[in-house]
Design a protein around this motif. Structure first.
Motif, PDB file in Angstrom:
ATOM      1  N   THR A   1      -6.415  11.562  -3.441  1.00  0.00           N
ATOM      2  CA  THR A   1      -6.582  10.114  -3.325  1.00  0.00           C
ATOM      3  C   THR A   1      -6.326   9.639  -1.904  1.00  0.00           C
ATOM      4  OG1 THR A   1      -6.359   8.188  -4.780  1.00  0.00           O
ATOM      5  CG2 THR A   1      -4.312   9.003  -3.781  1.00  0.00           C
ATOM      6  N   SER A   2      -5.499  10.379  -1.187  1.00  0.00           N
ATOM      7  CA  SER A   2      -5.154   9.926   0.161  1.00  0.00           C
ATOM      8  C   SER A   2      -6.314  10.064   1.147  1.00  0.00           C
ATOM      9  CB  SER A   2      -3.919  10.674   0.673  1.00  0.00           C
ATOM     10  OG  SER A   2      -4.236  12.035   0.858  1.00  0.00           O
ATOM     11  N   VAL A   3      -7.290  10.935   0.834  1.00  0.00           N
ATOM     12  CA  VAL A   3      -8.461  11.041   1.720  1.00  0.00           C
ATOM     13  C   VAL A   3      -9.632  10.190   1.220  1.00  0.00           C
ATOM     14  CG1 VAL A   3      -7.841  13.345   2.503  1.00  0.00           C
ATOM     15  CG2 VAL A   3      -9.453  13.102   0.609  1.00  0.00           C
ATOM     16  N   ALA A   4      -9.459   9.529   0.081  1.00  0.00           N
ATOM     17  CA  ALA A   4     -10.505   8.629  -0.425  1.00  0.00           C
ATOM     18  C   ALA A   4     -10.298   7.238   0.172  1.00  0.00           C
ATOM     19  CB  ALA A   4     -10.453   8.582  -1.951  1.00  0.00           C
ATOM     20  N   ASP A   5     -11.112   6.276  -0.265  1.00  0.00           N
ATOM     21  CA  ASP A   5     -10.991   4.903   0.230  1.00  0.00           C
ATOM     22  C   ASP A   5     -10.422   3.945  -0.812  1.00  0.00           C
ATOM     23  OD1 ASP A   5     -12.274   5.376   2.823  1.00  0.00           O
ATOM     24  OD2 ASP A   5     -14.062   5.763   1.630  1.00  0.00           O
ATOM     25  N   ALA A   6     -10.501   4.357  -2.078  1.00  0.00           N
ATOM     26  CA  ALA A   6     -10.007   3.497  -3.154  1.00  0.00           C
ATOM     27  C   ALA A   6      -9.759   4.368  -4.377  1.00  0.00           C
ATOM     28  CB  ALA A   6     -11.026   2.410  -3.493  1.00  0.00           C
ATOM     29  N   LEU A   7      -9.006   3.824  -5.322  1.00  0.00           N
ATOM     30  CA  LEU A   7      -8.658   4.563  -6.544  1.00  0.00           C
ATOM     31  C   LEU A   7      -9.008   3.723  -7.758  1.00  0.00           C
ATOM     32  CD1 LEU A   7      -7.085   6.838  -8.124  1.00  0.00           C
ATOM     33  CD2 LEU A   7      -5.009   5.490  -7.725  1.00  0.00           C
ATOM     34  N   SER A   8      -9.593   4.385  -8.762  1.00  0.00           N
ATOM     35  CA  SER A   8      -9.859   3.739 -10.041  1.00  0.00           C
ATOM     36  C   SER A   8      -9.183   4.560 -11.134  1.00  0.00           C
ATOM     37  CB  SER A   8     -11.376   3.672 -10.276  1.00  0.00           C
ATOM     38  OG  SER A   8     -11.649   3.176 -11.558  1.00  0.00           O
ATOM     39  N   VAL A   9      -8.249   3.939 -11.839  1.00  0.00           N
ATOM     40  CA  VAL A   9      -7.524   4.644 -12.905  1.00  0.00           C
ATOM     41  C   VAL A   9      -7.966   4.103 -14.253  1.00  0.00           C
ATOM     42  CG1 VAL A   9      -5.276   5.029 -13.979  1.00  0.00           C
ATOM     43  CG2 VAL A   9      -5.506   5.135 -11.487  1.00  0.00           C
TER      44      VAL A   9
ATOM     45  N   ARG B   1      -1.190   3.688  -3.080  1.00  0.00           N
ATOM     46  CA  ARG B   1      -0.510   2.503  -2.526  1.00  0.00           C
ATOM     47  C   ARG B   1       0.065   2.813  -1.145  1.00  0.00           C
ATOM     48  NH1 ARG B   1       3.715  -0.222  -6.194  1.00  0.00           N
ATOM     49  NH2 ARG B   1       3.294  -1.975  -4.790  1.00  0.00           N
ATOM     50  N   LYS B   2       0.637   4.009  -1.024  1.00  0.00           N
ATOM     51  CA  LYS B   2       1.220   4.412   0.255  1.00  0.00           C
ATOM     52  C   LYS B   2       0.131   4.436   1.343  1.00  0.00           C
ATOM     53  CE  LYS B   2       4.038   8.012   2.349  1.00  0.00           C
ATOM     54  NZ  LYS B   2       4.400   9.451   2.271  1.00  0.00           N
ATOM     55  N   ALA B   3      -1.073   4.860   0.948  1.00  0.00           N
ATOM     56  CA  ALA B   3      -2.187   4.919   1.891  1.00  0.00           C
ATOM     57  C   ALA B   3      -2.811   3.540   2.119  1.00  0.00           C
ATOM     58  CB  ALA B   3      -3.246   5.899   1.384  1.00  0.00           C
ATOM     59  N   GLY B   4      -2.348   2.546   1.368  1.00  0.00           N
ATOM     60  CA  GLY B   4      -2.894   1.194   1.544  1.00  0.00           C
ATOM     61  C   GLY B   4      -4.257   0.988   0.918  1.00  0.00           C
ATOM     62  N   HIS B   5      -4.600   1.829  -0.047  1.00  0.00           N
ATOM     63  CA  HIS B   5      -5.921   1.714  -0.687  1.00  0.00           C
ATOM     64  C   HIS B   5      -5.899   0.693  -1.816  1.00  0.00           C
ATOM     65  CE1 HIS B   5      -6.703   6.174   0.528  1.00  0.00           C
ATOM     66  NE2 HIS B   5      -6.783   5.367   1.548  1.00  0.00           N
ATOM     67  N   PRO B   6      -7.009  -0.022  -2.001  1.00  0.00           N
ATOM     68  CA  PRO B   6      -7.122  -0.855  -3.191  1.00  0.00           C
ATOM     69  C   PRO B   6      -7.182   0.057  -4.423  1.00  0.00           C
ATOM     70  CG  PRO B   6      -9.228  -0.752  -2.030  1.00  0.00           C
ATOM     71  CD  PRO B   6      -8.221  -0.069  -1.149  1.00  0.00           C
ATOM     72  N   TRP B   7      -6.626  -0.443  -5.502  1.00  0.00           N
ATOM     73  CA  TRP B   7      -6.724   0.376  -6.735  1.00  0.00           C
ATOM     74  C   TRP B   7      -6.915  -0.503  -7.963  1.00  0.00           C
ATOM     75  CZ3 TRP B   7      -3.354   1.418 -10.990  1.00  0.00           C
ATOM     76  CH2 TRP B   7      -2.107   0.746 -10.964  1.00  0.00           C
ATOM     77  N   VAL B   8      -7.687   0.041  -8.897  1.00  0.00           N
ATOM     78  CA  VAL B   8      -8.079  -0.693 -10.096  1.00  0.00           C
ATOM     79  C   VAL B   8      -7.456  -0.014 -11.314  1.00  0.00           C
ATOM     80  CG1 VAL B   8     -10.029  -1.368 -11.562  1.00  0.00           C
ATOM     81  CG2 VAL B   8     -10.240  -1.457  -9.059  1.00  0.00           C
ATOM     82  N   LEU B   9      -6.849  -0.812 -12.178  1.00  0.00           N
ATOM     83  CA  LEU B   9      -6.283  -0.296 -13.427  1.00  0.00           C
ATOM     84  C   LEU B   9      -7.159  -0.736 -14.596  1.00  0.00           C
ATOM     85  CD1 LEU B   9      -4.010   0.994 -15.162  1.00  0.00           C
ATOM     86  CD2 LEU B   9      -2.869  -1.232 -15.120  1.00  0.00           C
ATOM     87  N   ASP B  10      -7.631   0.236 -15.357  1.00  0.00           N
ATOM     88  CA  ASP B  10      -8.492  -0.026 -16.516  1.00  0.00           C
ATOM     89  C   ASP B  10      -7.779   0.564 -17.737  1.00  0.00           C
ATOM     90  OD1 ASP B  10     -10.539  -0.225 -18.362  1.00  0.00           O
ATOM     91  OD2 ASP B  10     -12.080   0.535 -17.015  1.00  0.00           O
ATOM     92  N   PRO B  11      -6.933  -0.244 -18.403  1.00  0.00           N
ATOM     93  CA  PRO B  11      -6.071   0.289 -19.461  1.00  0.00           C
ATOM     94  C   PRO B  11      -6.799   0.461 -20.784  1.00  0.00           C
ATOM     95  CG  PRO B  11      -5.678  -2.045 -19.222  1.00  0.00           C
ATOM     96  CD  PRO B  11      -6.780  -1.696 -18.242  1.00  0.00           C
ATOM     97  N   THR B  12      -7.837   1.323 -20.764  1.00  0.00           N
ATOM     98  CA  THR B  12      -8.702   1.526 -21.931  1.00  0.00           C
ATOM     99  C   THR B  12      -7.927   1.782 -23.211  1.00  0.00           C
ATOM    100  OG1 THR B  12      -9.959   2.829 -20.336  1.00  0.00           O
ATOM    101  CG2 THR B  12     -10.831   2.712 -22.581  1.00  0.00           C
ATOM    102  N   ALA B  13      -8.283   1.065 -24.230  1.00  0.00           N
ATOM    103  CA  ALA B  13      -7.802   1.337 -25.593  1.00  0.00           C
ATOM    104  C   ALA B  13      -6.293   1.207 -25.744  1.00  0.00           C
ATOM    105  CB  ALA B  13      -8.265   2.723 -26.057  1.00  0.00           C
ATOM    106  N   ILE B  14      -5.635   0.465 -24.832  1.00  0.00           N
ATOM    107  CA  ILE B  14      -4.195   0.317 -25.071  1.00  0.00           C
ATOM    108  C   ILE B  14      -3.991  -0.590 -26.276  1.00  0.00           C
ATOM    109  CG2 ILE B  14      -3.582   0.681 -22.655  1.00  0.00           C
ATOM    110  CD1 ILE B  14      -2.691  -2.308 -22.673  1.00  0.00           C
ATOM    111  N   GLY B  15      -2.816  -0.471 -26.853  1.00  0.00           N
ATOM    112  CA  GLY B  15      -2.553  -1.193 -28.080  1.00  0.00           C
ATOM    113  C   GLY B  15      -2.741  -0.262 -29.272  1.00  0.00           C
TER     114      GLY B  15
END
Lengths: 271, 271, 271
Positions: B61-69, B90-104
């Protein structure tokens, strides 16, 4: 009023009921076929749910309507999760389908499949070599098979007798054995060889069977799912120019076969 | 000069910037949707990267530009890898998206998603039932939802207030809440019901949002990605004959919508 | 009698032999590309088999005809299973292909790939940055590459000298180095940029190379597989309207290129 296709007429009420109910089917499925299983179920009007860890799968299966267990690539997660998931599905009273993909090849999955037969699957689905291997009666060399379904008839009948469930042997002619009614056997000769040129159509048949078993007796479910997928395969083959376009047409056809059937059933209610 | 489509005009500069930059987006994604996420990103001009183990994902993730979880099927590998990967992004300062599929549905992923909200995701994306479950305010029965996005408005605003990020609630009308600007809410009514007949279009939206967040403010990124995917969905639906062909047309359209937008933006620079 | 395409004429006998033999190829492959690898092999007339755990993969590979190891998403299961699987394939005398996807990015997979080179892969396949990273001669930033194949020529020759095997460097021009015959190098300039817009075409090339190595010398196998996939890519690009339809057309074309070649070869035997 009917479609002019006796097989489709037979399957139509169940296809219509599946579309009406939109059951949620929990699939513990091969990684390689997970995408066609999920997209195939969605095309058929079913809501797929995929997760396989021991921590999650037993909880998830309890909020679904049916369970389809496919060995497929059998990850460590799936090996750990499957036994407890089957237990949870049974406790919830859900129908469940066992698809012992590629057993006979690796000792670990053969032993696991034999254990699961003791948990009384509503339907066991496999090709002839998988059904033979389940009884220790054959080798098997992966997911494809050179054995014709009828070579596995005796094995299928013995498994059906033990589980009081249905055993569905796939092949050019599908053989379905009803363990709840000794001697009750149906043969279905539909489909197209192109169905063997796309990964995961067998896995999809297992999952579609689980969906149909939510709205009907497991044996009728296996018959209806076999007709549904194979009629879709025939229509797709008539339009496709190769295995890539066949896969696309198959998903479209799963949607259409269902829609026509629903219309037929609705008409049936009016007349 | 413009496309005659106000939504597309709004998204065009960001779509063009994504194509220009070709960001690398690291996706920790559901097994079942990994293929449509990767192919969708490639069609959009983005470079996908997928790996999820605790040993590799934080380094990658540190060599990418963004993270999608995306929780998706949530393997043991992903459960272990996600927290450290988010930390590394976060340490690398990248934007990141949280997609909490099917929680609940399963306690373990609900707890995990709530913990991750404390790591200030740039964008949280989910359907109404997932956003409600994130606050403990609803049940949820998997990835599909019967709740409309506006039922989750209060929950979305509370999450946005906590994270100072964006919360994007997907549905027939998409609701986007901007945590960096209280009261800033946008509704987008685009797309086609066919988007719910193919597995993984929600996961793809999350990953596309991460790509857009490389070149713009996260809220604008969420708006642009929502328009991009939904306009592509409309065009695909107009050409498709079922869910199989819709998936193919959607990928083609993701490519085309981007290309037109780029041309528009280039024209914009000239005029 | 020939196809009028010298490259295709060169590959035709091997393509025909693959179709005739229908070899079983065991693939330890990236999750994200598993579907295109399996469907691509089926379209080519090859029987794919996928499983990766240390408990199963070594047993499974022994009943297959060849092994293709692709790092891809590198799950914990795959990390555990690969070394023993390679050992089992070698013990069985099977050709095996190493595709060190994305090495150079994460230390763990770089070390693993370097260890595997000592197990004498029949063919090492990668893009220029992966081949450079295998020798510690470059960085690499994932599966895509900005290096042209010829920048990796020296590294490819050194690896080929060590393994006495083939090294295939993919790119706009493919570079193939024959370790069993010093100085023997072939360049192939076929294909279409669309091949880089779909996930897993490189993984598929590795697996197709393994299939061809069942019926020919590994170097000829790498040449034939490169031509097979790239000619299919050209035909697909001529018919596709975007990356979604390209993927479908590519699978169709893999089937057709093979069939034509078989016919040509059969004609060749008659004349």
């Amino acid at each position: 009023m009917n479609s002019g296709d006796p097989d489709l007429n037979r399957a139509a009420p169940i296809i219509a009921a599946v579309r009406q109910r939109a059951p949620m089917v929990h699939c513990v499925s091969a990684t390689v076929s997970m995408s066609i299983v999920a997209d195939g179920l969605l095309a058929a009007g079913v809501r797929p749910m995929m997760t396989e860890t021991a921590q999650e799968a037993p909880v998830v299966t309890s909020v679904a309507d049916a369970l389809s267990v496919n060995f497929g690539t059998l990850s460590t997660d799936a090996m750990d999760g499957i036994p407890q998931t089957v237990k949870a599905a049974r406790k919830a009273g859900h129908p469940w389908v066992l698809d012992p993909t590629a057993i006979g090849v690796a000792p670990i999955r053969t032993a696991m499949a034999r254990d699961l037969v003791a948990s009384a699957p509503s339907v066991v689905r496999g090709n002839a070599s998988e059904i033979l291997a389940l009884l220790g009666a054959g080798g098997g060399r992966g997911a494809d098979t050179s054995d014709s379904p009828d070579t596995a008839r005796r094995a299928a009948e013995e498994i059906a007798a033990r589980t009081h469930g249905t055993v569905a042997v796939s092949g050019a002619v599908d053989l379905l054995v009803d363990g709840s009614s000794p001697g009750h056997v149906v043969r279905i000769q539909r489909g197209d060889p192109m169905l063997t040129r796309v990964t995961g159509t067998g896995c999809l048949l297992g999952a579609l069977t689980a969906a149909c078993a939510v709205v009907s007796h497991p044996f009728d479910a296996a018959v209806a799912a076999t007709i549904w997928l194979n009629v879709a395969g025939e229509r797709a083959a008539a339009r496709a120019t190769g295995p890539g376009s066949f896969r696309v047409e198959l998903l479209d056809a799963l949607d259409h076969v269902g829609s026509e059937a629903q219309t037929l059933a609705e008409r049936g209610q009016d007349s």
